[in-house]
Design a protein around this motif. Structure first.
Motif, short mmCIF file in Angstrom:
data_model
loop_
_atom_site.label_atom_id
_atom_site.label_comp_id
_atom_site.label_asym_id
_atom_site.label_seq_id
_atom_site.Cartn_x
_atom_site.Cartn_y
_atom_site.Cartn_z
N VAL A 236 0.86 -1.20 0.00
CA VAL A 236 0.00 0.00 0.00
C VAL A 236 0.88 1.24 0.00
O VAL A 236 1.84 1.34 0.77
CB VAL A 236 -0.92 0.01 1.24
N ASP A 238 0.91 5.80 -0.89
CA ASP A 238 0.17 7.07 -1.00
C ASP A 238 0.61 7.72 -2.31
O ASP A 238 1.60 8.45 -2.36
CB ASP A 238 0.52 7.95 0.21
N TYR A 239 -0.15 7.43 -3.38
CA TYR A 239 0.19 7.99 -4.69
C TYR A 239 -0.34 9.41 -4.78
O TYR A 239 -1.47 9.69 -4.36
CB TYR A 239 -0.40 7.11 -5.81
N THR A 271 -4.33 9.00 1.58
CA THR A 271 -5.09 7.80 1.18
C THR A 271 -4.14 6.73 0.65
O THR A 271 -3.30 7.02 -0.20
CB THR A 271 -6.10 8.15 0.06
N THR A 273 -3.33 3.21 -1.39
CA THR A 273 -3.83 2.39 -2.50
C THR A 273 -2.93 1.17 -2.64
O THR A 273 -1.70 1.32 -2.67
CB THR A 273 -3.83 3.19 -3.82
N SER A 274 -3.54 -0.02 -2.72
CA SER A 274 -2.73 -1.24 -2.85
C SER A 274 -2.35 -1.45 -4.32
O SER A 274 -2.94 -0.85 -5.23
CB SER A 274 -3.52 -2.45 -2.35
N GLU A 277 -5.35 -2.62 -6.20
CA GLU A 277 -6.30 -1.53 -6.46
C GLU A 277 -5.79 -0.63 -7.59
O GLU A 277 -6.55 -0.17 -8.44
CB GLU A 277 -6.51 -0.71 -5.18
N LEU A 278 -4.47 -0.43 -7.61
CA LEU A 278 -3.88 0.40 -8.67
C LEU A 278 -4.04 -0.29 -10.02
O LEU A 278 -4.39 0.35 -11.02
CB LEU A 278 -2.40 0.63 -8.37
N ALA A 281 -7.52 0.19 -11.13
CA ALA A 281 -7.77 1.57 -11.55
C ALA A 281 -7.14 1.83 -12.92
O ALA A 281 -7.73 2.49 -13.78
CB ALA A 281 -7.21 2.54 -10.51
N ASP A 323 -7.62 12.34 -7.64
CA ASP A 323 -7.74 10.99 -7.05
C ASP A 323 -7.01 9.97 -7.93
O ASP A 323 -6.49 10.30 -9.00
CB ASP A 323 -9.22 10.62 -6.87
N ILE A 324 -7.04 8.70 -7.48
CA ILE A 324 -6.24 7.66 -8.16
C ILE A 324 -6.76 7.42 -9.58
O ILE A 324 -5.98 7.14 -10.50
CB ILE A 324 -6.24 6.36 -7.33
#
Ligand code: WQD
Length: 348
Positions: A236, A238-239, A271, A273-274, A277-278, A281, A323-324
């Motif tokens: 995880v 923080d992008y 926030t 992001t794993s 999840e990336l 996305a 956001d991502i």
């Protein structure tokens, strides 16, 4: 040579790099005069051409290595410099383990020389590009600026040493104002599709690697471990969108004089992001399922790194806005328009 222009300018070192170029665009749009310098070690003259296309005003540029003090001195003689944003550095963790002396020379020695030349020209306002990697393995997230620094590799140690240099210089001379910005994971690209992350060779970082899988330059994404103590087992992070990061530098410049001395500020979204999840996305952004497989953990990786962005909001009035999904969309747009990176242009 006497100054050719008395209007104050912002000197940006590493001006044609990924974050430097986006910061130049932001500074120019905000009305600053910008003098950029770069040796093109990790960028190219084409990046400068593209930066000029994206920016709505021109900038002055000098090709130089920041370790060349005579060349730096000449810049401070030609222009009245009001402040400096210092990006120029090597930034690959794995490479720093293989060539530590080169990292101490380009990252620490260069910063020492820059600070000396600045003081000789009575310029004592500096925003420094630091990194969340100085935190090393943390016990908990989100991470605040008073979390103890435990750098674990030569790259992150160079960033920590530069912060200590600035802290000691500011303690000795109260005329100095310096802010070190500790970025989390910079990603994305300028919405024009003209500026973006274009690493040479095989990308170390996940986002440019994903983009190259999506455009067919890489066969699949190797997910470095899915047995971490995280919700889905993958790392995880923080992008943070590079456009948000650029704005953070301008706001740090604007707030430099709020108080003397050296301050450190995290720039992150808060926030996490794993990797999975990336991947999802980015698949949504490019409209196709991206091939991937799980492989063993990468040595040195940690489970989670997420910023507490409270201080950036309170001290700089800065909050990440993208956001991502937007990060992936802009990164994909840049890669789609530049399948082989900057050097694919005609006559490259
Ligand atoms: C992110 C996540 C990997 C590649 C680095 C530097 C840091 C900063 C940002 C400069 C992790 C996973 C990665 C891949 C993967 N740079 N991953 N497959 O390591 O968090 O930070 O860049 O300041 O200093 O350390 O970024 O993008 O390499 O990794 O699964 O092919 O993606 O394990 O969980 P990292 P990253």
């Amino acid at each position: 040579m006497m100054s050719t222009d008395r209007a104050g300018a912002i000197l940006v070192t590493g001006a044609t790099g990924f974050i430097g170029s986006h910061t130049c665009v932001d500074l120019l749009a905000a009305g600053h005069r910008v003098v950029g310098v770069d040796n093109f070690l990790n960028s190219s003259p084409r990046a400068l051409d593209r930066l000029r296309k994206v920016a709505d005003r021109d900038l002055d540029f000098v090709r130089l290595d920041v370790r060349d003090r005579d060349a730096l001195d000449e810049v401070f003689r030609r222009w009245k410099i009001d402040g400096v944003v210092h990006f120029a550095a090597r930034k690959a963790v794995g490479e720093s383990v293989e060539m530590p002396l080169e990292y101490y020379d380009t990252n620490v020695n260069a910063t020492l020389g820059l600070v000396r030349v600045m003081a000789e020209h009575d310029v004592r306002r500096l925003v420094f590009s630091s990194s969340c990697s100085i935190y090393g393995t943390v016990d908990r997230v989100p991470i605040t600026e008073d979390t103890p620094a435990r750098p674990t590799n030569p790259y992150s140690r160079t960033k920590w040493m530069c912060e200590q240099i600035l802290a000691d210089v500011c303690a000795q001379d109260p005329a100095w104002h310096a802010i070190s910005l500790r970025y989390f994971n910079p990603v994305g690209a300028h919405p024009s599709g003209l500026l973006g992350e274009d690493p040479r060779g095989v990308p170390n970082n996940v986002m440019p690697y994903l983009a190259q899988v999506a455009v067919g330059r890489r066969a699949e994404l190797a997910i470095f471990g899915d047995d971490y103590p995280t919700p889905d087992g993958t790392g995880v992070r923080d992008y943070i969108h590079v456009v948000d990061l650029a704005e953070g530098h301008r706001l740090a410049l604007d707030h430099l004089d709020d108080q003397p001395g050296h301050r450190v500020v995290n720039l992150g979204t808060g926030t996490g992001t794993s990797v999975r999840e990336l991947l999802d996305a980015f698949s949504a952004a490019c409209g196709r399922t991206l091939p991937h497989r799980v492989v063993p953990r990468r040595p040195g990786d940690v489970a989670a790194l997420v910023a507490d962005p409270t201080l950036a909001r309170e001290a700089l009035g800065w909050t990440a806005r993208h956001d991502i999904a937007r990060m992936c969309r802009d990164a994909w747009e840049f890669q789609r328009l530049n399948p082989a990176g900057y050097d694919d242009e005609e006559g490259a």
